[in-house]
Design a protein around this motif. Structure first.
Motif, PDB file in Angstrom:
ATOM      1  N   PHE A  47       0.942  -1.251  -0.013  1.00 25.37           N
ATOM      2  CA  PHE A  47       0.016   0.109   0.045  1.00 25.37           C
ATOM      3  C   PHE A  47       0.966   1.282   0.056  1.00 25.37           C
ATOM      4  N   ARG A  48       2.190   1.245   0.553  1.00 27.96           N
ATOM      5  CA  ARG A  48       3.104   2.295   0.192  1.00 27.96           C
ATOM      6  C   ARG A  48       3.669   2.531  -1.213  1.00 27.96           C
ATOM      7  N   VAL A  49       3.920   1.558  -1.719  1.00 28.20           N
ATOM      8  CA  VAL A  49       4.501   1.470  -3.126  1.00 28.20           C
ATOM      9  C   VAL A  49       3.656   1.566  -4.360  1.00 28.20           C
ATOM     10  N   VAL A  50       2.403   0.643  -4.220  1.00 30.42           N
ATOM     11  CA  VAL A  50       1.432   0.785  -5.356  1.00 30.42           C
ATOM     12  C   VAL A  50       0.601   1.953  -5.120  1.00 30.42           C
ATOM     13  N   PRO A  51       0.545   2.911  -6.448  1.00 26.12           N
ATOM     14  CA  PRO A  51      -0.196   3.981  -6.203  1.00 26.12           C
ATOM     15  C   PRO A  51      -1.636   3.593  -6.220  1.00 26.12           C
ATOM     16  N   THR A  52      -2.586   4.587  -5.677  1.00 26.68           N
ATOM     17  CA  THR A  52      -3.813   4.436  -5.228  1.00 26.68           C
ATOM     18  C   THR A  52      -4.800   4.162  -6.354  1.00 26.68           C
ATOM     19  N   ILE A  53      -4.472   4.649  -7.484  1.00 24.60           N
ATOM     20  CA  ILE A  53      -5.326   4.600  -8.687  1.00 24.60           C
ATOM     21  C   ILE A  53      -5.490   3.118  -9.062  1.00 24.60           C
ATOM     22  N   PRO A  54      -4.155   2.418  -9.226  1.00 27.06           N
ATOM     23  CA  PRO A  54      -4.308   0.924  -9.695  1.00 27.06           C
ATOM     24  C   PRO A  54      -4.945   0.162  -8.523  1.00 27.06           C
ATOM     25  N   LEU A  55      -4.744   0.486  -7.444  1.00 22.53           N
ATOM     26  CA  LEU A  55      -5.457  -0.191  -6.130  1.00 22.53           C
ATOM     27  C   LEU A  55      -6.876  -0.231  -6.422  1.00 22.53           C
ATOM     28  N   LEU A  56      -7.563   0.956  -6.793  1.00 28.08           N
ATOM     29  CA  LEU A  56      -8.942   1.485  -6.921  1.00 28.08           C
ATOM     30  C   LEU A  56      -9.658   0.496  -8.122  1.00 28.08           C
ATOM     31  N   PHE A  57      -8.637   0.520  -9.469  1.00 31.98           N
ATOM     32  CA  PHE A  57      -9.148  -0.278 -10.402  1.00 31.98           C
ATOM     33  C   PHE A  57      -9.013  -1.734  -9.975  1.00 31.98           C
ATOM     34  N   LEU A  58      -8.193  -2.075  -9.441  1.00 28.54           N
ATOM     35  CA  LEU A  58      -8.156  -3.754  -9.080  1.00 28.54           C
ATOM     36  C   LEU A  58      -9.256  -4.194  -8.198  1.00 28.54           C
ATOM     37  N   PHE A  59      -9.690  -3.151  -7.131  1.00 30.69           N
ATOM     38  CA  PHE A  59     -10.680  -3.570  -6.141  1.00 30.69           C
ATOM     39  C   PHE A  59     -12.090  -3.336  -6.837  1.00 30.69           C
ATOM     40  N   TYR A  60     -12.024  -2.416  -7.868  1.00 30.55           N
ATOM     41  CA  TYR A  60     -13.424  -1.991  -8.616  1.00 30.55           C
ATOM     42  C   TYR A  60     -13.886  -2.883  -9.816  1.00 30.55           C
ATOM     43  N   TYR A  61     -12.791  -3.104 -10.565  1.00 35.23           N
ATOM     44  CA  TYR A  61     -12.959  -3.762 -11.687  1.00 35.23           C
ATOM     45  C   TYR A  61     -12.397  -5.303 -11.942  1.00 35.23           C
ATOM     46  N   ILE A  62     -11.357  -5.501 -11.316  1.00 34.97           N
ATOM     47  CA  ILE A  62     -10.599  -7.084 -11.458  1.00 34.97           C
ATOM     48  C   ILE A  62     -11.320  -7.975 -10.513  1.00 34.97           C
ATOM     49  N   PHE A  63     -11.028  -7.534  -9.219  1.00 29.88           N
ATOM     50  CA  PHE A  63     -11.369  -8.550  -7.951  1.00 29.88           C
ATOM     51  C   PHE A  63     -12.576  -8.905  -8.111  1.00 29.88           C
ATOM     52  N   PRO A  64     -13.735  -7.717  -8.068  1.00 28.89           N
ATOM     53  CA  PRO A  64     -15.179  -8.285  -8.184  1.00 28.89           C
ATOM     54  C   PRO A  64     -15.494  -9.203  -9.403  1.00 28.89           C
ATOM     55  N   ARG A  65     -14.975  -8.936 -10.293  1.00 27.31           N
ATOM     56  CA  ARG A  65     -15.296  -9.768 -11.462  1.00 27.31           C
ATOM     57  C   ARG A  65     -14.829 -11.252 -11.319  1.00 27.31           C
ATOM     58  N   ASN A  66     -13.430 -11.396 -10.864  1.00 24.61           N
ATOM     59  CA  ASN A  66     -12.902 -12.834 -10.555  1.00 24.61           C
ATOM     60  C   ASN A  66     -13.270 -13.347  -9.404  1.00 24.61           C
ATOM     61  N   LEU A  67     -13.819 -12.882  -8.430  1.00 26.24           N
ATOM     62  CA  LEU A  67     -14.165 -13.318  -7.322  1.00 26.24           C
ATOM     63  C   LEU A  67     -15.749 -13.223  -7.118  1.00 26.24           C
ATOM     64  N   ASN A  68     -16.385 -12.767  -8.069  1.00 23.30           N
ATOM     65  CA  ASN A  68     -17.763 -12.841  -8.045  1.00 23.30           C
ATOM     66  C   ASN A  68     -18.489 -12.267  -6.922  1.00 23.30           C
ATOM     67  N   ILE A  69     -17.992 -10.651  -6.561  1.00 18.51           N
ATOM     68  CA  ILE A  69     -18.361 -10.140  -5.456  1.00 18.51           C
ATOM     69  C   ILE A  69     -18.797  -8.728  -6.222  1.00 18.51           C
ATOM     70  N   ASN A  70     -20.103  -8.323  -5.764  1.00 17.62           N
ATOM     71  CA  ASN A  70     -20.629  -7.020  -6.051  1.00 17.62           C
ATOM     72  C   ASN A  70     -20.400  -6.067  -5.215  1.00 17.62           C
ATOM     73  N   LEU A  71     -19.431  -4.950  -5.331  1.00 19.17           N
ATOM     74  CA  LEU A  71     -19.311  -4.133  -4.509  1.00 19.17           C
ATOM     75  C   LEU A  71     -19.713  -2.746  -5.408  1.00 19.17           C
ATOM     76  N   SER A  72     -20.214  -1.646  -4.620  1.00 14.70           N
ATOM     77  CA  SER A  72     -20.495  -0.425  -5.095  1.00 14.70           C
ATOM     78  C   SER A  72     -19.191   0.432  -5.018  1.00 14.70           C
ATOM     79  N   ALA A  73     -19.235   1.507  -5.975  1.00 12.44           N
ATOM     80  CA  ALA A  73     -17.974   2.235  -6.029  1.00 12.44           C
ATOM     81  C   ALA A  73     -17.529   3.014  -4.643  1.00 12.44           C
ATOM     82  N   MET A  74     -18.815   3.364  -3.839  1.00  9.75           N
ATOM     83  CA  MET A  74     -18.330   3.892  -2.382  1.00  9.75           C
ATOM     84  C   MET A  74     -17.823   2.955  -1.726  1.00  9.75           C
TER      85      MET A  74
END
Length: 226
Positions: free
Chosen positions: A65-92
């Motif tokens: 969390f110190r090295v990886v920029p916040t934007i890629p982390l947001l994209f990972l948790f918003y676009y990638i992880f929910p799709r692969n883990l079948n989890i539906n999370l809102s943007a908020m």
């Protein structure tokens, strides 16, 4: 022309929309800070007492969390992880999750350092009067660490508030997103972007100024008991 440009803020429900977007910004920031503080204090305390084999796990979490920029982390948790883990999370929800984990990671290192800076005699004295390890952290080590943690904590909180400005990338309707929508609706007036972003900058300044003022009062309070 200048009067017409300034009136853009008050045209229709623009001011209400901007303030409502500010509420979203504050809500995300506040929840993230609260959750991140709880997790950060727990992790920092565990880190300060962890053995050699467990410490690399804490360091790995911190460095991610110190090295990886916040934007890629947001994209990972918003676009990638929910799709692969079948989890539906809102943007908020994603915003709060990412910012909480980021805040906790940074704060855990601060808490660890503050606890380890306390004299070992304090810990030994606590054990000598029969306090358990949990009680020692709760009543002795963590309270004494607060004055050292507080300045960095306020700085982290301010960073969280300012970094919410990137949430428009995942369609969170915060104050920046609303401002961008107003600018696009008034694209014919080239002075509107300066007005809207200037107004938003003022809102961010007021929030962080109040936070800084509150922190100074807390520091003065703790100095009385030193």
């Amino acid at each position: 022309m200048q009067i017409l440009t300034i009136s853009t803020i008050f045209a229709g429900n623009n001011l209400f929309r901007l303030l409502n977007g500010l509420v979203v910004t504050i809500e995300i920031s506040l929840i993230s800070i609260i959750l991140g503080t709880i997790l950060g204090v727990i992790l920092g305390s565990l880190w300060s007492a962890a053995g050699t084999l467990i410490k690399p796990i804490f360091k790995a979490y911190l460095e991610i969390f110190r090295v990886v920029p916040t934007i890629p982390l947001l994209f990972l948790f918003y676009y990638i992880f929910p799709r692969n883990l079948n989890i539906n999370l809102s943007a908020m929800q994603v915003s709060i999750l990412v910012f909480s984990l980021w805040f906790a990671a940074e704060l855990s290192d601060i808490v660890r350092g503050a606890i380890q800076s306390i004299s070992k005699s304090q810990r030994e004295n606590a054990y000598s009067i029969g306090l358990t390890t949990l009680q020692t952290y709760r009543y002795v080590l963590i309270p004494q660490s607060v004055p050292n943690i507080l300045p960095a904590f306020i700085n982290l909180s301010s960073r969280i508030i300012k970094t919410t400005s990137i949430l428009l990338l995942i369609s969170v309707t915060d104050v920046i997103t609303v401002g961008q929508q107003i600018i696009e609706a008034n694209a014919q007036d080239t002075a509107v972007p300066l007005l809207i972003y200037g107004f938003i900058a003022l809102l961010y300044f007021l929030i962080n100024y109040l936070l800084s003022h509150f922190s100074r009062r807390l520091e003065r309070k703790y100095r009385k008991y030193e």
